[in-house]
Write an enzyme that holds these catalytic residues in place. Structure first.
Site, mmCIF file in Angstrom:
data_model
loop_
_atom_site.group_PDB
_atom_site.id
_atom_site.type_symbol
_atom_site.label_atom_id
_atom_site.label_comp_id
_atom_site.label_asym_id
_atom_site.label_seq_id
_atom_site.Cartn_x
_atom_site.Cartn_y
_atom_site.Cartn_z
ATOM 1 N N GLU A 198 -0.711 12.486 -11.616
ATOM 2 C CA GLU A 198 -1.179 12.778 -10.253
ATOM 3 C C GLU A 198 -2.247 13.867 -10.287
ATOM 4 O OE1 GLU A 198 -0.932 10.528 -7.752
ATOM 5 O OE2 GLU A 198 1.234 10.605 -8.085
ATOM 6 N N THR A 256 -4.655 13.769 -11.986
ATOM 7 C CA THR A 256 -5.232 13.759 -13.327
ATOM 8 C C THR A 256 -6.532 12.959 -13.350
ATOM 9 O OG1 THR A 256 -3.672 11.989 -13.770
ATOM 10 C CG2 THR A 256 -3.121 14.144 -14.661
ATOM 11 N N ASP A 257 -6.702 12.035 -12.395
ATOM 12 C CA ASP A 257 -7.950 11.236 -12.412
ATOM 13 C C ASP A 257 -9.171 12.125 -12.200
ATOM 14 O OD1 ASP A 257 -7.403 11.594 -9.655
ATOM 15 O OD2 ASP A 257 -8.047 9.564 -9.095
ATOM 16 N N ALA A 292 -0.056 6.168 3.963
ATOM 17 C CA ALA A 292 1.260 6.335 3.343
ATOM 18 C C ALA A 292 1.131 6.663 1.862
ATOM 19 C CB ALA A 292 2.094 5.064 3.524
ATOM 20 N N GLY A 293 -0.077 6.993 1.428
ATOM 21 C CA GLY A 293 -0.290 7.290 0.016
ATOM 22 C C GLY A 293 -0.293 6.041 -0.840
ATOM 23 N N LEU A 294 -0.480 4.874 -0.226
ATOM 24 C CA LEU A 294 -0.444 3.612 -0.962
ATOM 25 C C LEU A 294 -1.839 2.975 -1.054
ATOM 26 C CD1 LEU A 294 2.916 2.327 0.570
ATOM 27 C CD2 LEU A 294 2.574 3.514 -1.609
ATOM 28 N N SER A 295 -2.846 3.749 -0.663
ATOM 29 C CA SER A 295 -4.253 3.398 -0.868
ATOM 30 C C SER A 295 -4.735 2.187 -0.087
ATOM 31 C CB SER A 295 -4.544 3.183 -2.355
ATOM 32 O OG SER A 295 -4.777 4.419 -2.934
ATOM 33 N N GLU A 343 -16.369 5.856 -0.705
ATOM 34 C CA GLU A 343 -15.397 6.752 -0.069
ATOM 35 C C GLU A 343 -15.831 8.220 -0.186
ATOM 36 O OE1 GLU A 343 -11.380 5.553 -0.372
ATOM 37 O OE2 GLU A 343 -10.570 7.454 0.357
ATOM 38 N N ASP A 367 -7.466 4.905 -7.479
ATOM 39 C CA ASP A 367 -7.017 3.932 -6.481
ATOM 40 C C ASP A 367 -7.861 2.664 -6.517
ATOM 41 O OD1 ASP A 367 -5.420 6.045 -5.878
ATOM 42 O OD2 ASP A 367 -6.451 6.562 -4.009
HETATM 43 P P1 ADP Z 1 -4.349 5.576 2.410
HETATM 44 O O1 ADP Z 1 -5.509 5.128 1.590
HETATM 45 O O2 ADP Z 1 -3.389 6.425 1.629
HETATM 46 O O3 ADP Z 1 -3.641 4.469 3.112
HETATM 47 P P2 ADP Z 1 -6.435 6.913 3.842
HETATM 48 O O4 ADP Z 1 -6.423 7.966 4.873
HETATM 49 O O5 ADP Z 1 -7.176 7.159 2.595
HETATM 50 O O6 ADP Z 1 -4.932 6.525 3.554
HETATM 51 O O7 ADP Z 1 -7.051 5.584 4.468
HETATM 52 C C1 ADP Z 1 -6.574 5.091 5.692
HETATM 53 C C2 ADP Z 1 -7.747 4.641 6.536
HETATM 54 O O8 ADP Z 1 -8.293 3.416 6.013
HETATM 55 C C3 ADP Z 1 -7.374 4.311 7.979
HETATM 56 O O9 ADP Z 1 -7.375 5.475 8.771
HETATM 57 C C4 ADP Z 1 -8.473 3.334 8.354
HETATM 58 O O10 ADP Z 1 -9.655 4.028 8.698
HETATM 59 C C5 ADP Z 1 -8.719 2.576 7.075
HETATM 60 N N1 ADP Z 1 -7.879 1.371 7.057
HETATM 61 C C6 ADP Z 1 -6.814 1.112 6.266
HETATM 62 N N2 ADP Z 1 -6.270 -0.089 6.541
HETATM 63 C C7 ADP Z 1 -7.002 -0.617 7.537
HETATM 64 C C8 ADP Z 1 -6.946 -1.839 8.291
HETATM 65 N N3 ADP Z 1 -6.003 -2.743 8.068
HETATM 66 N N4 ADP Z 1 -7.872 -2.030 9.258
HETATM 67 C C9 ADP Z 1 -8.808 -1.102 9.491
HETATM 68 N N5 ADP Z 1 -8.914 0.055 8.835
HETATM 69 C C10 ADP Z 1 -8.031 0.318 7.869
HETATM 70 MG MG MG Z 2 -6.918 6.432 0.684
#
Ligand code: ADP
Ligand code: MG
Length: 384
Positions: A34, A36-37, A124-127, A161, A173
């Site tokens: 974690e 580490t990337d 949810a931290g699941l990218s 990103e 990710d």
């Molecule tokens: P994680 O990558 O951990 O899920 P992030 O904050 O990095 O959290 O990314 C979440 C963001 O990605 C959301 O706030 C939204 O802007 C975009 N996103 C993710 N899934 C969707 C989706 N199904 N439709 C539209 N935007 C999305």
């Molecule tokens: Mg993300």
């Protein structure tokens, strides 16, 4: 009707023509390694069965139209020539950023219509963000015949990103979403992006990996992520290496003794020991001792909690409860301050452990967590 057909039909209804194709890209959980990337070290994510599915058609008029079934908002229409980094485009910044990054790197993308739907939980931290970027990159790569490799698509997605959306994430990710394969964890060297697919069939060992989504939304933009990265850079500078990956584990104590800043010392210790834990887990898996990795997972959690200090009470409770209920090991995963934990359990104990965690959350007055198995799934692909 499967999600692929459904998304294609929604696309047709929305844009008045059938899509040229449908692609998908998964979210991921990181088994170990974690932060580490961003220190050019090692990580070991696996793809989830949860995916972003995108129907896409080529355009040649420099227009980009974007729509998400999961966001209650009309189609976003942009002109490629007007794409501006950091312009706060909301969710559309992720796919638009990919188009921008491809074009900035000289790849001829002429425009597109895109509609997507996702089963990756967001924040949810699941990218979910990487899945959204990678599905866009793969679709455009195919539609415009760009001929880019999976790692190249991942790096351009990361650039989107970093530079367009403005989130300073590492490359793990996007590499996970682009390069994972079913039944394997991805051993990734974040310096040269070399990869090894490590067999990770827990079911064959009577085991299960559970994800506990604590429902606490992490906020990577809140400065803590950048603070940890800066602290790691300060550590590397003080130790005279380009990145903390260059500090060998067996020289860690000597290195720590030279550091005067207590905070930097903790960050260095986390990164160097987590890099070592990736190697340790690989060794255990190669030796067939899958249960043995549990201890390393729990040690990884302690390191994130005590040295890197990015855990939170909900994540700690999930880990402690699971271990007390018989898990082989558990850790928080992802950027921290919320998001998800990973639990390694006997398949036969999965229900008991899940119930224990749910009961502990209820007793603490926390929002009910979402618990589901993480089965190592395929990376991004064309679906139709
Ligand atoms: P994680 O990558 O951990 O899920 P992030 O904050 O990095 O959290 O990314 C979440 C963001 O990605 C959301 O706030 C939204 O802007 C975009 N996103 C993710 N899934 C969707 C989706 N199904 N439709 C539209 N935007 C999305
Ligand atoms: Mg993300």
């Amino acid at each position: 009707m499967g999600p692929v057909t459904e998304v294609a039909e929604q696309f047709t209804e929305l844009y008045g023509r059938a899509p040229d194709g449908v692609w998908s890209a998964p979210g991921r959980v990181n088994l170990i390694g974690e932060y580490t990337d961003v220190n050019e070290g090692f990580v070991m994510p696996l793809a989830l069965p949860h995916t972003v599915v995108a129907a896409v058609s080529r355009r040649t008029d420099g227009v980009l139209r974007l729509h998400s079934a999961d966001i209650d908002a009309p189609v976003v229409e942009l002109r490629l020539d007007d794409l501006t980094p950091l312009s706060d485009g909301g969710w559309a910044a992720y796919p638009a950023g990919v188009v921008w990054a491809l074009r900035a790197a000289g790849h001829p993308v002429g425009g597109a219509d895109l509609h997507l739907a996702s089963t990756v939980p967001t924040g949810a931290g699941l990218s979910s963000s990487a899945a959204l970027e990678v599905v866009t990159a793969l679709a455009l790569n195919d539609l415009f015949g760009l001929g880019l490799s999976r790692p190249e698509l991942a790096v351009l997605s990361q650039r989107a990103e970093n530079a367009f959306v403005g989130v300073p994430c590492g490359v793990m990710d996007q590499m996970a979403s682009a390069c994972c394969t079913e039944g394997h964890a991805l051993h990734l060297d974040c310096r040269d992006l070399s990869i090894r697919q490590v067999p990770f069939d827990l079911a064959a060992h009577g085991l299960r990996l559970l994800v506990v989504d604590t429902r606490v939304k992490h906020e990577l933009g809140d400065g803590a992520y950048a603070e940890r990265r800066a602290g790691c850079e300060a550590g590397a500078l003080a130790l005279g290496v380009s990145h903390l990956r260059d500090v060998p584990y067996d020289e860690l104590d000597a290195a720590l003794a030279t550091l005067t800043d207590e905070r930097v010392r903790r960050y260095v210790r986390h990164i160097v020991t987590d890099d070592a834990r990736v190697e340790r887990i690989i060794g255990l898996l190669d030796a067939g001792d899958v249960r043995g990795i549990g201890t390393a997972l729990t040690e990884g959690h302690a390191s994130l909690r005590d040295d890197f200090r990015i855990s939170c009470p909900e994540l700690d409770l999930a880990v402690e409860t699971a271990n007390a209920a018989g898990a082989h090991g558990a850790r928080m995963t992802g950027g921290g301050f919320g998001g998800s934990a990973l639990l390694l359990v006997e398949a036969a104990d999965a229900e008991t452990v899940t119930k224990s965690v749910e009961a502990a959350f209820a007793a603490a007055g926390y929002t009910a967590p979402r618990v589901f198995p993480a089965v190592a799934s395929a990376g991004a692909r064309r679906e139709a």
